[in-house]
Design a protein around this motif. Structure first.
Motif, mmCIF file in Angstrom:
data_model
loop_
_atom_site.group_PDB
_atom_site.id
_atom_site.type_symbol
_atom_site.label_atom_id
_atom_site.label_comp_id
_atom_site.label_asym_id
_atom_site.label_seq_id
_atom_site.Cartn_x
_atom_site.Cartn_y
_atom_site.Cartn_z
ATOM 1 N N GLY A 151 20.601 -11.329 4.418
ATOM 2 C CA GLY A 151 20.566 -9.923 4.011
ATOM 3 C C GLY A 151 20.146 -9.751 2.564
ATOM 4 N N LYS A 152 20.648 -10.606 1.692
ATOM 5 C CA LYS A 152 20.288 -10.525 0.272
ATOM 6 C C LYS A 152 18.813 -10.839 0.065
ATOM 7 C CE LYS A 152 24.858 -11.558 -1.647
ATOM 8 N NZ LYS A 152 25.693 -12.547 -2.374
ATOM 9 N N LEU A 153 18.314 -11.857 0.780
ATOM 10 C CA LEU A 153 16.904 -12.202 0.641
ATOM 11 C C LEU A 153 16.016 -11.074 1.165
ATOM 12 C CD1 LEU A 153 14.768 -14.201 -0.209
ATOM 13 C CD2 LEU A 153 15.034 -15.381 1.971
ATOM 14 N N TYR A 154 16.434 -10.440 2.256
ATOM 15 C CA TYR A 154 15.653 -9.324 2.786
ATOM 16 C C TYR A 154 15.540 -8.198 1.760
ATOM 17 C CZ TYR A 154 13.953 -5.684 5.896
ATOM 18 O OH TYR A 154 13.194 -4.690 6.466
ATOM 19 N N GLU A 155 16.627 -7.930 1.047
ATOM 20 C CA GLU A 155 16.588 -6.898 0.017
ATOM 21 C C GLU A 155 15.608 -7.270 -1.104
ATOM 22 O OE1 GLU A 155 17.946 -3.874 -0.037
ATOM 23 O OE2 GLU A 155 18.628 -4.259 2.011
ATOM 24 N N LEU A 156 15.547 -8.558 -1.441
ATOM 25 C CA LEU A 156 14.613 -9.002 -2.476
ATOM 26 C C LEU A 156 13.167 -8.884 -1.990
ATOM 27 C CD1 LEU A 156 16.570 -12.105 -3.808
ATOM 28 C CD2 LEU A 156 16.140 -9.957 -5.034
ATOM 29 N N ILE A 157 12.942 -9.161 -0.708
ATOM 30 C CA ILE A 157 11.603 -8.971 -0.133
ATOM 31 C C ILE A 157 11.215 -7.492 -0.207
ATOM 32 C CG2 ILE A 157 10.257 -9.035 2.012
ATOM 33 C CD1 ILE A 157 11.863 -11.597 2.736
ATOM 34 N N ALA A 158 12.139 -6.623 0.158
ATOM 35 C CA ALA A 158 11.871 -5.178 0.103
ATOM 36 C C ALA A 158 11.565 -4.742 -1.323
ATOM 37 C CB ALA A 158 13.070 -4.411 0.658
ATOM 38 N N GLU A 159 12.322 -5.264 -2.277
ATOM 39 C CA GLU A 159 12.080 -4.949 -3.690
ATOM 40 C C GLU A 159 10.684 -5.420 -4.113
ATOM 41 O OE1 GLU A 159 14.024 -6.148 -8.020
ATOM 42 O OE2 GLU A 159 15.270 -6.280 -6.211
ATOM 43 N N GLY A 160 10.306 -6.605 -3.663
ATOM 44 C CA GLY A 160 8.975 -7.135 -3.974
ATOM 45 C C GLY A 160 7.867 -6.307 -3.359
ATOM 46 N N MET A 161 8.089 -5.825 -2.131
ATOM 47 C CA MET A 161 7.082 -4.979 -1.484
ATOM 48 C C MET A 161 6.883 -3.680 -2.268
ATOM 49 S SD MET A 161 5.794 -6.581 1.081
ATOM 50 C CE MET A 161 4.851 -5.191 1.692
ATOM 51 N N MET A 162 7.977 -3.096 -2.723
ATOM 52 C CA MET A 162 7.867 -1.863 -3.510
ATOM 53 C C MET A 162 7.121 -2.115 -4.823
ATOM 54 S SD MET A 162 9.103 0.372 -1.588
ATOM 55 C CE MET A 162 10.089 0.378 -0.093
ATOM 56 N N GLU A 163 7.428 -3.233 -5.455
ATOM 57 C CA GLU A 163 6.750 -3.597 -6.701
ATOM 58 C C GLU A 163 5.246 -3.760 -6.462
ATOM 59 O OE1 GLU A 163 6.350 -4.504 -10.734
ATOM 60 O OE2 GLU A 163 8.112 -3.753 -9.667
ATOM 61 N N TYR A 164 4.906 -4.392 -5.351
ATOM 62 C CA TYR A 164 3.493 -4.606 -5.007
ATOM 63 C C TYR A 164 2.774 -3.267 -4.816
ATOM 64 C CZ TYR A 164 -0.606 -5.817 -2.210
ATOM 65 O OH TYR A 164 -1.878 -5.921 -1.724
ATOM 66 N N TYR A 165 3.385 -2.376 -4.059
ATOM 67 C CA TYR A 165 2.732 -1.102 -3.781
ATOM 68 C C TYR A 165 2.664 -0.202 -5.010
ATOM 69 C CZ TYR A 165 2.265 -2.188 1.151
ATOM 70 O OH TYR A 165 1.896 -2.770 2.326
ATOM 71 N N ARG A 166 3.640 -0.338 -5.903
ATOM 72 C CA ARG A 166 3.530 0.379 -7.179
ATOM 73 C C ARG A 166 2.364 -0.170 -7.997
ATOM 74 N NH1 ARG A 166 9.303 0.525 -6.922
ATOM 75 N NH2 ARG A 166 9.433 -1.507 -7.961
ATOM 76 N N ALA A 167 2.182 -1.491 -7.948
ATOM 77 C CA ALA A 167 1.114 -2.136 -8.721
ATOM 78 C C ALA A 167 -0.270 -1.710 -8.252
ATOM 79 C CB ALA A 167 1.249 -3.655 -8.646
ATOM 80 N N VAL A 168 -0.399 -1.403 -6.952
ATOM 81 C CA VAL A 168 -1.707 -0.972 -6.425
ATOM 82 C C VAL A 168 -1.798 0.550 -6.334
ATOM 83 C CG1 VAL A 168 -2.090 -3.122 -5.168
ATOM 84 C CG2 VAL A 168 -0.955 -1.226 -4.001
ATOM 85 N N ASN A 169 -0.834 1.232 -6.991
ATOM 86 C CA ASN A 169 -0.834 2.704 -7.057
ATOM 87 C C ASN A 169 -0.848 3.378 -5.694
ATOM 88 O OD1 ASN A 169 -0.906 2.854 -9.964
ATOM 89 N ND2 ASN A 169 -3.044 2.216 -9.847
ATOM 90 N N LEU A 170 -0.012 2.882 -4.792
ATOM 91 C CA LEU A 170 0.097 3.497 -3.470
ATOM 92 C C LEU A 170 0.727 4.885 -3.616
ATOM 93 C CD1 LEU A 170 -0.481 2.385 -0.533
ATOM 94 C CD2 LEU A 170 2.002 2.267 -0.309
ATOM 95 N N PRO A 171 0.166 5.893 -2.952
ATOM 96 C CA PRO A 171 0.744 7.250 -3.045
ATOM 97 C C PRO A 171 2.192 7.277 -2.550
ATOM 98 C CG PRO A 171 -1.438 7.300 -2.045
ATOM 99 C CD PRO A 171 -1.052 5.860 -2.141
ATOM 100 N N ALA A 172 2.954 8.251 -3.045
ATOM 101 C CA ALA A 172 4.381 8.349 -2.740
ATOM 102 C C ALA A 172 4.653 8.467 -1.241
ATOM 103 C CB ALA A 172 4.989 9.542 -3.471
ATOM 104 N N ASP A 173 3.797 9.199 -0.514
ATOM 105 C CA ASP A 173 4.040 9.366 0.922
ATOM 106 C C ASP A 173 3.890 8.049 1.674
ATOM 107 O OD1 ASP A 173 1.251 9.470 0.359
ATOM 108 O OD2 ASP A 173 0.858 10.437 2.283
ATOM 109 N N LYS A 174 2.967 7.209 1.224
ATOM 110 C CA LYS A 174 2.801 5.912 1.869
ATOM 111 C C LYS A 174 3.945 4.972 1.507
ATOM 112 C CE LYS A 174 -2.140 6.103 2.688
ATOM 113 N NZ LYS A 174 -3.454 5.420 2.585
#
Length: 202
Positions: free
Chosen positions: A57-80
């Motif tokens: 469960g803890k690792l899954y949360e870190l993966i989710a955090e990494g995915m959000m960081e990635y999408y912020r880095a590529v300027n993904l729109p808020a709705d996506k």
């Protein structure tokens, strides 16, 4: 299973059944991984298998955090970004019964001078990558799905994964591999470019 079947049948699986994997089966993946080529014969890799509910469960949360960081880095729109959250937290994208985190120990090396730090790291990562490929191909043979997760390498997240694994600071995270039985039949995508397109003979 023929090797071609495993190679052509491997695809990135992002949704898994809520079904545990026998430890012997997980160990078969690691046994395949360690037969990969390893720079200077060092075998300086370490495989941490997360299978218990709390660390998973803890690792899954870190993966989710990494995915959000990635999408912020590529300027993904808020709705996506919201759609991504839905896929992860409601549909369970990347939620697997087990994860294999692959590390290399930077203190185990062949060339000792600091001028070789970058080269030694590169060789070690290449070794780990080949081990991961072996693991993924073995997973196909065993009816398991896998996907490579690189977003756990964002600065700070990688350290949290290392601490969760209980490893000292010399260990470098090469990648995290979710492992599980696919929720649907995997359908490999065709490559956009052929072997002829990406090859030049001199």
């Amino acid at each position: 299973m023929e090797l071609d079947e495993a190679i052509n049948g491997r695809t990135s699986v992002r949704y898994f059944k809520d079904e545990s994997i026998p430890r012997d089966t997980l160990l078969e993946l690691i046994k395949a991984a360690i037969w990969a080529p390893t720079a200077s014969g060092l075998e300086n890799w370490r495989f941490i298998v997360f299978e218990s509910p709390e660390p998973v469960g803890k690792l899954y949360e870190l993966i989710a955090e990494g995915m959000m960081e990635y999408y912020r880095a590529v300027n993904l729109p808020a709705d996506k970004m919201e759609k991504l959250k839905t896929r992860m937290y409601e549909e369970g994208m990347y939620r697997a019964p087990a994860y294999v985190a692959v590390f290399i120990d930077r203190n185990v090396r062949f060339l000792k001078g600091r001028e070789y730090d970058e080269l030694e790291l590169l060789w070690s990562i290449e070794s780990a990558a080949m081990a991961i490929q072996n693991l993924m191909l073995k997973a196909v043979e065993l009816g398991l799905g896998t996907v490579y997760i690189g977003v756990t390498n964002f600065r700070g997240i990688d350290e949290e994964v290392r601490k969760l694994a209980g490893l000292k600071e010399s260990y470098y995270l090469a990648g995290v591999i979710p492992v599980g039985y696919p929720r649907a039949d995997p359908t490999p995508r065709k490559r956009r470019r052929s072997a002829e397109d990406v090859t030049e003979f001199l």
